[in-house]
Design a protein around this motif. Structure first.
Motif, PDB file in Angstrom:
ATOM      1  N   ARG A 153       0.843  -1.189   0.000  1.00  0.00           N
ATOM      2  CA  ARG A 153       0.000   0.000   0.000  1.00  0.00           C
ATOM      3  C   ARG A 153       0.881   1.243   0.000  1.00  0.00           C
ATOM      4  O   ARG A 153       2.038   1.208   0.425  1.00  0.00           O
ATOM      5  CB  ARG A 153      -0.943   0.011   1.204  1.00  0.00           C
ATOM      6  CG  ARG A 153      -0.284   0.277   2.544  1.00  0.00           C
ATOM      7  CD  ARG A 153      -1.313   0.136   3.662  1.00  0.00           C
ATOM      8  NE  ARG A 153      -0.779   0.555   4.951  1.00  0.00           N
ATOM      9  CZ  ARG A 153      -1.434   0.414   6.097  1.00  0.00           C
ATOM     10  NH1 ARG A 153      -2.648  -0.150   6.115  1.00  0.00           N
ATOM     11  NH2 ARG A 153      -0.889   0.828   7.229  1.00  0.00           N
ATOM     12  N   GLN A 154       0.294   2.314  -0.489  1.00  0.00           N
ATOM     13  CA  GLN A 154       1.003   3.590  -0.514  1.00  0.00           C
ATOM     14  C   GLN A 154       0.033   4.698  -0.191  1.00  0.00           C
ATOM     15  O   GLN A 154      -0.966   4.893  -0.901  1.00  0.00           O
ATOM     16  CB  GLN A 154       1.638   3.818  -1.885  1.00  0.00           C
ATOM     17  CG  GLN A 154       2.521   5.037  -1.947  1.00  0.00           C
ATOM     18  CD  GLN A 154       3.362   5.084  -3.204  1.00  0.00           C
ATOM     19  OE1 GLN A 154       3.069   4.419  -4.188  1.00  0.00           O
ATOM     20  NE2 GLN A 154       4.427   5.856  -3.181  1.00  0.00           N
ATOM     21  N   ALA A 161      -5.163   4.243   1.885  1.00  0.00           N
ATOM     22  CA  ALA A 161      -4.031   4.169   0.957  1.00  0.00           C
ATOM     23  C   ALA A 161      -4.503   3.571  -0.363  1.00  0.00           C
ATOM     24  O   ALA A 161      -5.628   3.053  -0.461  1.00  0.00           O
ATOM     25  CB  ALA A 161      -2.919   3.308   1.534  1.00  0.00           C
ATOM     26  N   THR A 162      -3.616   3.630  -1.325  1.00  0.00           N
ATOM     27  CA  THR A 162      -3.823   2.864  -2.543  1.00  0.00           C
ATOM     28  C   THR A 162      -3.153   1.507  -2.349  1.00  0.00           C
ATOM     29  O   THR A 162      -1.975   1.453  -1.996  1.00  0.00           O
ATOM     30  CB  THR A 162      -3.232   3.576  -3.767  1.00  0.00           C
ATOM     31  OG1 THR A 162      -3.846   4.848  -3.912  1.00  0.00           O
ATOM     32  CG2 THR A 162      -3.456   2.750  -5.028  1.00  0.00           C
ATOM     33  N   TYR A 163      -3.906   0.466  -2.556  1.00  0.00           N
ATOM     34  CA  TYR A 163      -3.407  -0.882  -2.334  1.00  0.00           C
ATOM     35  C   TYR A 163      -3.042  -1.526  -3.671  1.00  0.00           C
ATOM     36  O   TYR A 163      -3.820  -1.463  -4.640  1.00  0.00           O
ATOM     37  CB  TYR A 163      -4.461  -1.716  -1.607  1.00  0.00           C
ATOM     38  CG  TYR A 163      -4.552  -1.375  -0.143  1.00  0.00           C
ATOM     39  CD1 TYR A 163      -5.139  -0.183   0.289  1.00  0.00           C
ATOM     40  CD2 TYR A 163      -4.023  -2.222   0.828  1.00  0.00           C
ATOM     41  CE1 TYR A 163      -5.191   0.150   1.628  1.00  0.00           C
ATOM     42  CE2 TYR A 163      -4.073  -1.906   2.178  1.00  0.00           C
ATOM     43  CZ  TYR A 163      -4.664  -0.711   2.565  1.00  0.00           C
ATOM     44  OH  TYR A 163      -4.716  -0.392   3.910  1.00  0.00           O
ATOM     45  N   TYR A 164      -1.873  -2.139  -3.686  1.00  0.00           N
ATOM     46  CA  TYR A 164      -1.353  -2.761  -4.900  1.00  0.00           C
ATOM     47  C   TYR A 164      -1.109  -4.250  -4.662  1.00  0.00           C
ATOM     48  O   TYR A 164      -0.542  -4.630  -3.642  1.00  0.00           O
ATOM     49  CB  TYR A 164      -0.031  -2.126  -5.314  1.00  0.00           C
ATOM     50  CG  TYR A 164      -0.113  -0.667  -5.666  1.00  0.00           C
ATOM     51  CD1 TYR A 164       0.048   0.310  -4.700  1.00  0.00           C
ATOM     52  CD2 TYR A 164      -0.334  -0.264  -6.982  1.00  0.00           C
ATOM     53  CE1 TYR A 164      -0.017   1.657  -5.018  1.00  0.00           C
ATOM     54  CE2 TYR A 164      -0.401   1.072  -7.314  1.00  0.00           C
ATOM     55  CZ  TYR A 164      -0.242   2.026  -6.323  1.00  0.00           C
ATOM     56  OH  TYR A 164      -0.307   3.354  -6.656  1.00  0.00           O
ATOM     57  N   GLN A 194      -2.807  -2.552 -10.797  1.00  0.00           N
ATOM     58  CA  GLN A 194      -2.895  -1.121 -11.072  1.00  0.00           C
ATOM     59  C   GLN A 194      -3.160  -0.291  -9.823  1.00  0.00           C
ATOM     60  O   GLN A 194      -3.080   0.925  -9.887  1.00  0.00           O
ATOM     61  CB  GLN A 194      -4.004  -0.844 -12.100  1.00  0.00           C
ATOM     62  CG  GLN A 194      -5.411  -0.752 -11.527  1.00  0.00           C
ATOM     63  CD  GLN A 194      -6.041  -2.090 -11.225  1.00  0.00           C
ATOM     64  OE1 GLN A 194      -5.385  -3.135 -11.201  1.00  0.00           O
ATOM     65  NE2 GLN A 194      -7.344  -2.081 -10.982  1.00  0.00           N
ATOM     66  N   GLY A 195      -3.457  -0.925  -8.710  1.00  0.00           N
ATOM     67  CA  GLY A 195      -3.752  -0.165  -7.496  1.00  0.00           C
ATOM     68  C   GLY A 195      -5.231   0.116  -7.354  1.00  0.00           C
ATOM     69  O   GLY A 195      -5.922   0.406  -8.326  1.00  0.00           O
TER      70      GLY A 195
END
Length: 124
Positions: free
Chosen positions: A37-38, A90-93, A116-117
């Motif tokens: 995650r970011q 967050a954006t999870y990848y 792709q997130g």
């Protein structure tokens, strides 16, 4: 090979949510799979990992709350998230180490692929 993540959304703190990530293409088998995650302004960090043998590894900040799993027959991985906190926003990848069939050589190639997130937002 493509990884496509599904399931991002908005959830209230304390709630549960789940993500999935499907791999498609000329796949022979999938080795380790991970979720990262970011958050904005932060580096991408490992959330959970699952080996082909079933061993799991979780970041301390999700231990006891998140569960990673996979369905090898469907080439799909999952992340079940419970007791969500605003800091889980967050954006999870998804990420996978994949064995593919090289059609030119008929040998097995091994490559890493990213999804792709998908955005998960936890409201307080």
């Amino acid at each position: 090979v493509q990884l496509q993540a599904f399931g991002g959304g908005l959830v209230q703190a304390g709630g549960s949510w789940s993500l999935s990530c499907a791999a498609s293409g000329r796949i022979r088998s999938i080795n380790a799979v991970e979720w990262y995650r970011q958050a904005p302004g932060k580096q991408r960090e490992l959330v959970a990992a699952l080996s082909s043998g079933g061993s799991t590894n979780y970041a301390d900040f999700v231990k006891g709350r998140f569960t990673i799993s996979r369905d090898n027959a469907k080439n799909t991985m999952y992340l079940q998230m419970n007791s969500l906190k605003p800091e889980d926003t967050a954006t999870y990848y998804c990420h996978a180490n994949v064995n593919t069939i090289n059609i030119r050589t008929s040998r097995i190639d091994v490559h890493d692929y990213w999804g792709q997130g998908t955005q998960v937002t936890v409201s307080s």
